[in-house]
Write a protein that holds these residues in place. Structure first.
Motif, PDB file in Angstrom:
ATOM      1  N   MET A 259      27.982  11.585  52.629  1.00 33.58           N
ATOM      2  CA  MET A 259      26.626  11.748  53.129  1.00 33.58           C
ATOM      3  C   MET A 259      25.712  12.115  51.963  1.00 33.58           C
ATOM      4  O   MET A 259      26.069  12.951  51.138  1.00 33.58           O
ATOM      5  N   ASN A 260      24.546  11.496  51.910  1.00 35.05           N
ATOM      6  CA  ASN A 260      23.550  11.754  50.866  1.00 35.05           C
ATOM      7  C   ASN A 260      22.400  12.565  51.447  1.00 35.05           C
ATOM      8  O   ASN A 260      21.778  12.138  52.425  1.00 35.05           O
ATOM      9  N   ILE A 261      22.123  13.714  50.834  1.00 24.47           N
ATOM     10  CA  ILE A 261      21.077  14.612  51.327  1.00 24.47           C
ATOM     11  C   ILE A 261      20.016  14.793  50.248  1.00 24.47           C
ATOM     12  O   ILE A 261      20.339  15.076  49.095  1.00 24.47           O
ATOM     13  N   LEU A 262      18.761  14.643  50.659  1.00 23.48           N
ATOM     14  CA  LEU A 262      17.618  14.790  49.758  1.00 23.48           C
ATOM     15  C   LEU A 262      16.739  15.945  50.245  1.00 23.48           C
ATOM     16  O   LEU A 262      16.313  15.954  51.397  1.00 23.48           O
ATOM     17  N   PHE A 263      16.504  16.916  49.363  1.00 16.24           N
ATOM     18  CA  PHE A 263      15.599  18.024  49.663  1.00 16.24           C
ATOM     19  C   PHE A 263      14.241  17.718  49.041  1.00 16.24           C
ATOM     20  O   PHE A 263      14.173  17.280  47.888  1.00 16.24           O
ATOM     21  N   VAL A 264      13.169  17.980  49.799  1.00 12.49           N
ATOM     22  CA  VAL A 264      11.820  17.629  49.352  1.00 12.49           C
ATOM     23  C   VAL A 264      10.878  18.817  49.471  1.00 12.49           C
ATOM     24  O   VAL A 264      10.851  19.499  50.499  1.00 12.49           O
ATOM     25  N   CYS A 265      10.106  19.058  48.406  1.00  8.41           N
ATOM     26  CA  CYS A 265       9.023  20.047  48.448  1.00  8.41           C
ATOM     27  C   CYS A 265       7.791  19.430  47.787  1.00  8.41           C
ATOM     28  O   CYS A 265       7.648  18.208  47.752  1.00  8.41           O
ATOM     29  N   THR A 266       6.919  20.255  47.264  1.00  6.62           N
ATOM     30  CA  THR A 266       5.668  19.757  46.694  1.00  6.62           C
ATOM     31  C   THR A 266       5.856  19.257  45.262  1.00  6.62           C
ATOM     32  O   THR A 266       5.674  18.080  44.968  1.00  6.62           O
TER      33      THR A 266
ATOM     34  N   LEU B 227      32.797  19.730  51.451  1.00  8.48           N
ATOM     35  CA  LEU B 227      32.079  18.630  52.094  1.00  8.48           C
ATOM     36  C   LEU B 227      31.929  17.466  51.128  1.00  8.48           C
ATOM     37  O   LEU B 227      31.671  17.668  49.940  1.00  8.48           O
ATOM     38  N   ASP B 228      32.057  16.264  51.646  1.00  4.91           N
ATOM     39  CA  ASP B 228      31.861  15.058  50.846  1.00  4.91           C
ATOM     40  C   ASP B 228      30.380  14.666  50.921  1.00  4.91           C
ATOM     41  O   ASP B 228      29.980  13.856  51.764  1.00  4.91           O
ATOM     42  N   VAL B 229      29.569  15.300  50.078  1.00  8.35           N
ATOM     43  CA  VAL B 229      28.130  15.056  50.080  1.00  8.35           C
ATOM     44  C   VAL B 229      27.626  14.862  48.652  1.00  8.35           C
ATOM     45  O   VAL B 229      28.214  15.377  47.704  1.00  8.35           O
ATOM     46  N   SER B 230      26.554  14.097  48.551  1.00  8.55           N
ATOM     47  CA  SER B 230      25.785  13.995  47.310  1.00  8.55           C
ATOM     48  C   SER B 230      24.414  14.572  47.616  1.00  8.55           C
ATOM     49  O   SER B 230      23.872  14.355  48.705  1.00  8.55           O
ATOM     50  N   VAL B 231      23.855  15.304  46.656  1.00  4.88           N
ATOM     51  CA  VAL B 231      22.614  16.036  46.900  1.00  4.88           C
ATOM     52  C   VAL B 231      21.634  15.784  45.756  1.00  4.88           C
ATOM     53  O   VAL B 231      22.009  15.834  44.585  1.00  4.88           O
ATOM     54  N   LYS B 232      20.392  15.534  46.132  1.00  2.00           N
ATOM     55  CA  LYS B 232      19.300  15.373  45.162  1.00  2.00           C
ATOM     56  C   LYS B 232      18.079  16.096  45.702  1.00  2.00           C
ATOM     57  O   LYS B 232      18.046  16.519  46.853  1.00  2.00           O
TER      58      LYS B 232
ATOM     59  N   ALA C 196      19.052   8.345  50.720  1.00  5.19           N
ATOM     60  CA  ALA C 196      19.384   9.495  51.554  1.00  5.19           C
ATOM     61  C   ALA C 196      19.764   9.098  52.978  1.00  5.19           C
ATOM     62  O   ALA C 196      19.149   8.233  53.582  1.00  5.19           O
ATOM     63  N   ASP C 197      20.791   9.802  53.479  1.00  4.39           N
ATOM     64  CA  ASP C 197      21.121   9.725  54.903  1.00  4.39           C
ATOM     65  C   ASP C 197      20.317  10.760  55.680  1.00  4.39           C
ATOM     66  O   ASP C 197      20.088  10.610  56.875  1.00  4.39           O
ATOM     67  N   LEU C 198      19.924  11.817  54.977  1.00  7.49           N
ATOM     68  CA  LEU C 198      19.197  12.925  55.586  1.00  7.49           C
ATOM     69  C   LEU C 198      18.195  13.459  54.569  1.00  7.49           C
ATOM     70  O   LEU C 198      18.558  13.742  53.429  1.00  7.49           O
ATOM     71  N   VAL C 199      16.925  13.557  54.990  1.00  9.87           N
ATOM     72  CA  VAL C 199      15.858  14.088  54.137  1.00  9.87           C
ATOM     73  C   VAL C 199      15.375  15.388  54.769  1.00  9.87           C
ATOM     74  O   VAL C 199      14.927  15.395  55.919  1.00  9.87           O
ATOM     75  N   LEU C 200      15.486  16.480  54.014  1.00  3.89           N
ATOM     76  CA  LEU C 200      15.102  17.794  54.526  1.00  3.89           C
ATOM     77  C   LEU C 200      13.943  18.342  53.704  1.00  3.89           C
ATOM     78  O   LEU C 200      14.088  18.580  52.500  1.00  3.89           O
TER      79      LEU C 200
ATOM     80  N   PHE D  46      22.746  24.330  47.972  1.00  3.71           N
ATOM     81  CA  PHE D  46      23.544  23.550  48.913  1.00  3.71           C
ATOM     82  C   PHE D  46      24.767  22.942  48.241  1.00  3.71           C
ATOM     83  O   PHE D  46      25.835  22.847  48.859  1.00  3.71           O
ATOM     84  N   LYS D  47      24.634  22.521  46.994  1.00  5.11           N
ATOM     85  CA  LYS D  47      25.814  22.022  46.274  1.00  5.11           C
ATOM     86  C   LYS D  47      26.895  23.094  46.247  1.00  5.11           C
ATOM     87  O   LYS D  47      28.078  22.801  46.451  1.00  5.11           O
ATOM     88  N   SER D  48      26.501  24.331  46.028  1.00  2.00           N
ATOM     89  CA  SER D  48      27.442  25.438  46.003  1.00  2.00           C
ATOM     90  C   SER D  48      28.066  25.659  47.381  1.00  2.00           C
ATOM     91  O   SER D  48      29.290  25.776  47.519  1.00  2.00           O
ATOM     92  N   ALA D  49      27.245  25.681  48.421  1.00  2.00           N
ATOM     93  CA  ALA D  49      27.741  25.887  49.789  1.00  2.00           C
ATOM     94  C   ALA D  49      28.636  24.732  50.223  1.00  2.00           C
ATOM     95  O   ALA D  49      29.678  24.950  50.855  1.00  2.00           O
TER      96      ALA D  49
END
Length: 150
Positions: A1-8, A30-35, A77-81, A21-24
């Motif tokens: 699963m690919n997760i993207l975190f977004v701010c300003t 978990l099999d995730v990629s994070v950007k 991303a599979d999920l954008v937060l 989140f990479k640490s958690a």
């Protein structure tokens, strides 16, 4: 699963969320990629010094260069937060074909509304407060994903 975190600006909240989140996720195996990315981020900007320091206190390194939100990142991303309701609104407006995978972090994890406060320009304690809020939410996110990904 690919997760993207977004701010300003992609110098405080979303890079902190990415690192936390990479640490958690690692602890939960978990099999995730994070950007992370920012709606108004410059290319290759530095993370805030207080963001780096706040994570260092938790033994988490933050080696980060800012990046603007792009169609490529949204498609990856599979999920954008997002960190705020406004970020979610703007991202959904900019990428209407991908609205179904864009949520605020609080909405996705807790099911409610709310924003992660922006510590930019604030004291170290403001960054620590944001870090602690993110850390709590991201542990919950890792738990939620570990249940659904098994």
């Amino acid at each position: 699963m690919n997760i993207l975190f977004v701010c300003t600006g992609n110098t405080c909240r979303s890079p902190m969320a990415e690192a936390l989140f990479k640490s958690a996720a690692s602890r939960k195996k978990l099999d995730v990629s994070v950007k992370s990315a920012g709606l108004f981020a410059p290319e290759n900007g530095k993370a805030s010094l207080y963001a780096v320091e706040a994570l260092f206190e938790k033994n988490i390194a933050l080696n980060h260069s800012s990046a603007p939100l792009s169609k490529e990142k949204i498609e990856w991303a599979d999920l954008v937060l997002t960190m705020t309701e406004q970020h979610k609104f703007l991202a959904r407006q900019e990428y209407p074909d991908d609205q179904e995978k864009i949520y605020t972090l609080i909405e996705y994890v807790m099911g409610g509304n709310g924003d992660i406060a922006d510590p930019f320009g604030g004291s170290l304690s403001a960054y620590q407060k944001t870090r602690d809020e993110l850390e709590h939410l991201l542990k919950e996110l890792a738990e939620k994903l570990s249940e659904t990904m098994q």
